[in-house]
Design a protein around this motif. Structure first.
Motif, PDB file in Angstrom:
ATOM      1  N   SER B   8       0.833  -1.205   0.000  1.00 34.29           N
ATOM      2  CA  SER B   8       0.000   0.000   0.000  1.00 34.29           C
ATOM      3  C   SER B   8       0.862   1.247   0.000  1.00 34.29           C
ATOM      4  O   SER B   8       0.588   2.208  -0.694  1.00 34.29           O
ATOM      5  CB  SER B   8      -0.883   0.027   1.234  1.00 34.29           C
ATOM      6  OG  SER B   8      -1.645  -1.128   1.283  1.00 34.29           O
ATOM      7  N   ARG B  11       2.234   1.987  -3.340  1.00 32.29           N
ATOM      8  CA  ARG B  11       1.203   2.542  -4.215  1.00 32.29           C
ATOM      9  C   ARG B  11       0.978   4.014  -3.951  1.00 32.29           C
ATOM     10  O   ARG B  11       0.752   4.786  -4.849  1.00 32.29           O
ATOM     11  CB  ARG B  11      -0.111   1.792  -3.981  1.00 32.29           C
ATOM     12  CG  ARG B  11      -0.115   0.446  -4.601  1.00 32.29           C
ATOM     13  CD  ARG B  11      -1.332   0.289  -5.477  1.00 32.29           C
ATOM     14  NE  ARG B  11      -1.351  -1.071  -6.016  1.00 32.29           N
ATOM     15  CZ  ARG B  11      -1.918  -2.079  -5.371  1.00 32.29           C
ATOM     16  NH1 ARG B  11      -2.560  -1.873  -4.253  1.00 32.29           N
ATOM     17  NH2 ARG B  11      -1.887  -3.269  -5.875  1.00 32.29           N
ATOM     18  N   ASP B  63      -6.439  -1.161  -7.566  1.00 35.46           N
ATOM     19  CA  ASP B  63      -6.772  -0.380  -6.369  1.00 35.46           C
ATOM     20  C   ASP B  63      -8.283  -0.230  -6.243  1.00 35.46           C
ATOM     21  O   ASP B  63      -8.837  -0.227  -5.160  1.00 35.46           O
ATOM     22  CB  ASP B  63      -6.160   1.018  -6.472  1.00 35.46           C
ATOM     23  CG  ASP B  63      -4.647   0.964  -6.531  1.00 35.46           C
ATOM     24  OD1 ASP B  63      -4.071   0.281  -5.672  1.00 35.46           O
ATOM     25  OD2 ASP B  63      -4.057   1.575  -7.439  1.00 35.46           O
ATOM     26  N   ASP B 117      -7.973  -2.088  -1.625  1.00 35.02           N
ATOM     27  CA  ASP B 117      -6.768  -1.912  -0.832  1.00 35.02           C
ATOM     28  C   ASP B 117      -7.032  -0.813   0.182  1.00 35.02           C
ATOM     29  O   ASP B 117      -8.064  -0.169   0.159  1.00 35.02           O
ATOM     30  CB  ASP B 117      -5.577  -1.556  -1.720  1.00 35.02           C
ATOM     31  CG  ASP B 117      -4.292  -2.151  -1.150  1.00 35.02           C
ATOM     32  OD1 ASP B 117      -4.180  -2.184   0.086  1.00 35.02           O
ATOM     33  OD2 ASP B 117      -3.454  -2.584  -1.929  1.00 35.02           O
ATOM     34  N   LEU B 119      -6.844   2.324   0.738  1.00 37.01           N
ATOM     35  CA  LEU B 119      -6.594   3.626   0.124  1.00 37.01           C
ATOM     36  C   LEU B 119      -7.279   4.715   0.922  1.00 37.01           C
ATOM     37  O   LEU B 119      -8.305   4.488   1.540  1.00 37.01           O
ATOM     38  CB  LEU B 119      -7.147   3.640  -1.289  1.00 37.01           C
ATOM     39  CG  LEU B 119      -6.309   2.946  -2.347  1.00 37.01           C
ATOM     40  CD1 LEU B 119      -7.003   3.067  -3.676  1.00 37.01           C
ATOM     41  CD2 LEU B 119      -4.933   3.574  -2.422  1.00 37.01           C
TER      42      LEU B 119
END
Lengths: 390, 206
Positions: B8, B11, B63, B117, B119
């Motif tokens: 994560s 990303r 994602d 995920d 986010l």
């Protein structure tokens, strides 16, 4: 009198019957309600419609509110089940290719051990089984049944989610070898010649809570009166559905274009338990294929939710005793007692029981009458005692 | 859990989101791609055919997944919330989890998003806002189109019914229409329904 409109999400299945009957036969009107039944295209959307306030109530797979309480399934939200809408009513079917490798005695439609062993023996490579949703009684019963008979999961058992109306197609296309699905979709697979029915799920657990009425906890707290009216309408609809003389009318009603849009004759099979299991017309008689009322079918036992929680915890690697504790508070037997006791529902003395320990029609102490519990047995004879979990 | 966090984190360092759109209708999918490109420089992939959907999405490890609420295959995505190995179990949050108002708007517009995920909602919000606007536009267009189609169909049926009456009863066009309208009013039905009944009956009798 102006009626209160309640929006209720439902998924096209025979076990949506209490909702449809409550609306069409007048049980909702008796309580001053109009039920706006909103057809949900999937279980996840029914769940999300409820969580985010697009509907007040939902027809729901019994494990979904439990999964939500355990933080599984994507959506955060406080959803509870104050009553069971139906017990059992699903069946396991196999592809024609698989059926041809199984002996005729596997299709007795009553012995889960015989059928399961034959299924495992006939599998070539990992067995691919379709269920409607990852959090469903279908998935729990399949894992319980096949792993108990020695099939290791996930190595030899791949359970995948397929929308029920597409189950027959997936079986015909060879994407899956078998399925577990609610009626009328198993019958559809037989009618289309895609496969044969192997076993009613009641042969795995004879009293598995299948669908629940799902409500938001905050709505229940702010609308106690409406909660009671909705529950009474659905309970009376279930009582009506349990009468054998109502089956023809119910099948006809459910088959209409605005509901399931299928021949009444197919729906009648689940309601009466006269199942046709092969495209050649072999039939089997199943007592209590789906139950809406008898044997305290609508009572939300805390021990049922505990069983679901324990199975999920085992399958997904969660801490078991915490999961059981959280799960059992999701089935709100207190709301059932409060709202349906005065309406005449027989109330068992306890809200939790040892699951799997009732051989057949056992009388139990209850408030206000003699309550006969229906047979409640797991196929391997085991029992589940929720108190032993804590 | 460390492995998940590390992924994560990587990303987040990169602003590009990996987005999968599940949509069988090609025009609608392309319009969504355009809307999302306008919302930022994202890596967008469209899946049109839903067979083996969960596996294909898991392979891409996106994602965000955007899928129509009305798509029954949405249930197969729930499998993404479970995974065999606890370490790579994706966290699925419905529309960013914390933003209730945006999620409600998304459901009402007919889009459901799976954020696959951990986010931050503020990163996903512009993507969702663009998708919602596009879904709304498409729904409006679709409604208008079906309204137009229906009106055209009705006009054709009424014209045929008028023709039948003119021939059978020797009426002119205005009188034939007046008769249809009067019958509809007397019966409390729509002119198009009466016209349809007449056309159906004529087909049966011919």
């Amino acid at each position: 009198m102006t009626r209160v409109r309640l929006r209720v999400a439902w998924v096209p299945l025979v076990d949506a019957a209490p909702l449809i009957v409550a609306r069409e036969i007048g049980f909702a009107a008796e309580e001053g309600l109009t039920l706006d039944l909103m057809r949900a295209p999937s279980w996840s959307s029914a769940r999300d419609m409820l969580t985010f306030g697009a509907v007040e109530a939902a027809h729901m797979l019994s494990p979904v509110p439990v999964a939500m309480s355990l933080g599984l399934g994507g959506t955060a939200g406080q959803v509870i089940a104050p009553m069971i809408l139906s017990v059992n009513g699903t069946s396991i079917g196999v592809s024609e290719a698989l059926a041809r490798r199984m002996p005729p005695e596997a299709f007795g439609f009553d012995d889960a051990t015989v059928a399961g062993r034959a299924l495992i023996a006939a599998a070539q490579g990992p067995l691919r089984v379709g269920v409607p949703f990852p959090f469903s009684m279908h998935a729990e019963l399949l894992f319980f049944w096949l792993t108990t008979l020695g099939l290791p999961a996930p190595e030899a058992l791949s359970v995948r989610s397929i929308p029920p109306p597409l189950m027959a197609e997936a079986l015909a296309a060879g994407e899956i070898d078998a399925f577990c699905v609610g009626e009328p979709w198993g019958t559809l697979a037989v009618e289309r010649g895609a496969g044969r029915l192997l076993l009613p799920s009641r042969a795995i657990w004879s009293f598995a809570p299948e669908k629940v009425l799902a409500l938001r906890r905050d709505w229940v707290e702010s609308e106690p009166d409406l909660t009671g009216r909705l529950m009474r309408a659905l309970w009376r609809a279930g009582r009506w559905l349990a009468q054998p003389e109502a089956h023809v009318a119910a099948a006809e009603l459910l088959g209409r274009p605005e509901w399931l849009d299928l021949p009444a004759e197919w729906i009648d099979r689940a309601l009466t338990g006269h199942m046709m299991i092969s495209p050649q017309g072999d039939s089997r008689r199943v007592d209590g294929f789906v139950q809406f009322h008898d044997g305290a079918a609508t009572f939300p036992w805390r021990s049922q939710a505990a069983w679901i929680g324990a199975r999920m915890a085992g399958r997904l690697g969660l801490e078991r005793s915490a999961a059981v504790k959280t799960a059992q508070d999701v089935f709100r037997s207190d709301l059932y007692r409060r709202h349906l006791g005065p309406a005449g529902a027989l109330l068992p003395g306890a809200s939790s029981k040892v699951e799997g320990a009732i051989r057949s029609g056992t009388a139990v102490p209850s408030e206000g009458g003699r309550l006969l519990l229906a047979e409640n047995r797991f196929f391997d004879g085991r029992v589940f005692d929720p108190d032993a979990e804590n | 859990m460390e492995a998940v966090r590390a992924v994560s984190h990587k990303r987040r360092m990169n602003d590009r989101l990996s987005i999968v759109i599940v949509e069988a209708d090609r025009d609608r999918a392309l319009a969504l791609v355009d809307a999302l490109r306008a919302a930022g420089d994202h890596d967008i992939h469209v899946i049109g055919d839903t067979s083996g959907l969960a596996r294909r999405i898991a392979d891409r490890n996106p994602d965000v997944v955007l899928i129509d609420v009305a798509n029954p295959s949405r249930d197969t995505l729930e499998e993404l919330t479970l995974a065999s190995a606890p370490l790579d179990r994706p966290v699925a949050i419905f529309a960013g989890g914390s933003d209730m108002a945006l999620t409600k708007a998304a459901i009402e517009a007919g889009v459901s998003a799976y954020v696959v995920d951990e986010l931050r909602p503020e990163r996903v919000a512009p993507v969702l806002v663009a998708a919602i606007a596009r879904f709304n536009l498409f729904r409006r267009l679709r409604d208008e189109l079906s309204e137009t189609r229906r009106a055209l169909e009705e006009r054709k049926v009424i014209d045929r019914a008028k023709g039948l009456l003119m021939k059978a009863r020797g009426l002119d066009e205005d009188a034939a229409y007046a008769l249809l309208r009067k019958t509809a009013m007397d019966k409390g039905r729509k002119v198009s329904d009466v016209a349809q009944a007449l056309v159906t009956a004529a087909d049966l009798l011919s």
